[in-house]
Scaffold this active site. Structure first.
Site, PDB file in Angstrom:
ATOM      1  N   ARG A  81      22.620   2.695  42.695  1.00 27.20           N
ATOM      2  CA  ARG A  81      21.071   2.886  42.159  1.00 27.20           C
ATOM      3  C   ARG A  81      20.831   1.625  40.960  1.00 27.20           C
ATOM      4  O   ARG A  81      19.888   0.773  41.381  1.00 27.20           O
ATOM      5  CB  ARG A  81      20.932   3.960  41.412  1.00 27.20           C
ATOM      6  CG  ARG A  81      21.143   5.067  42.327  1.00 27.20           C
ATOM      7  CD  ARG A  81      20.585   6.627  41.591  1.00 27.20           C
ATOM      8  NE  ARG A  81      21.993   6.854  40.612  1.00 27.20           N
ATOM      9  CZ  ARG A  81      21.940   7.498  39.875  1.00 27.20           C
ATOM     10  NH1 ARG A  81      20.803   8.285  39.521  1.00 27.20           N
ATOM     11  NH2 ARG A  81      22.887   7.722  39.068  1.00 27.20           N
TER      12      ARG A  81
ATOM     13  N   ASN B 121      19.922   9.445  43.828  1.00 29.11           N
ATOM     14  CA  ASN B 121      20.880   9.912  44.699  1.00 29.11           C
ATOM     15  C   ASN B 121      20.576  11.271  45.182  1.00 29.11           C
ATOM     16  O   ASN B 121      19.644  11.915  44.407  1.00 29.11           O
ATOM     17  CB  ASN B 121      22.010  10.440  43.860  1.00 29.11           C
ATOM     18  CG  ASN B 121      22.854   8.864  43.558  1.00 29.11           C
ATOM     19  OD1 ASN B 121      22.857   7.861  43.933  1.00 29.11           O
ATOM     20  ND2 ASN B 121      23.817   8.945  42.515  1.00 29.11           N
TER      21      ASN B 121
END
Length: 88
Positions: A18, A36
């Protein structure tokens, strides 16, 4: 402007996917978000210049150094006018 949602599968959580995605989006000038998912995948939406968005999709196929990407599903969406990129 174009917007694409990607779902990235493989070993993609716990490898700074990320944050690395956020950094790459900044380099490409792309807006959107990344998160996620409970299934162990990463989902992201990218919005911006079509070439920059395609570069982000290509980046997702590689991911950061410690990721092991097995698949990327991409879906074209209607642009929303996003102007920033966030990690969710």
């Amino acid at each position: 402007m174009t917007r694409v949602r990607v779902v990235v599968s493989g070993f993609v959580q716990g490898v700074f996917f990320r944050e690395s995605c956020r950094q790459e989006a900044g380099r490409q000038g792309v807006a959107g978000w990344v998160r996620n998912d409970a299934a162990g995948t990463v989902t992201a939406e990218f919005e911006g210049d079509p070439a920059a968005v395609e570069a982000m999709v290509a980046w997702c196929r590689r991911g950061p150094a410690h990721a092991a990407v097995e698949g990327v599903e991409a879906t074209t969406l209607e642009p929303t006018g996003s102007t920033r990129f966030e990690v969710r």
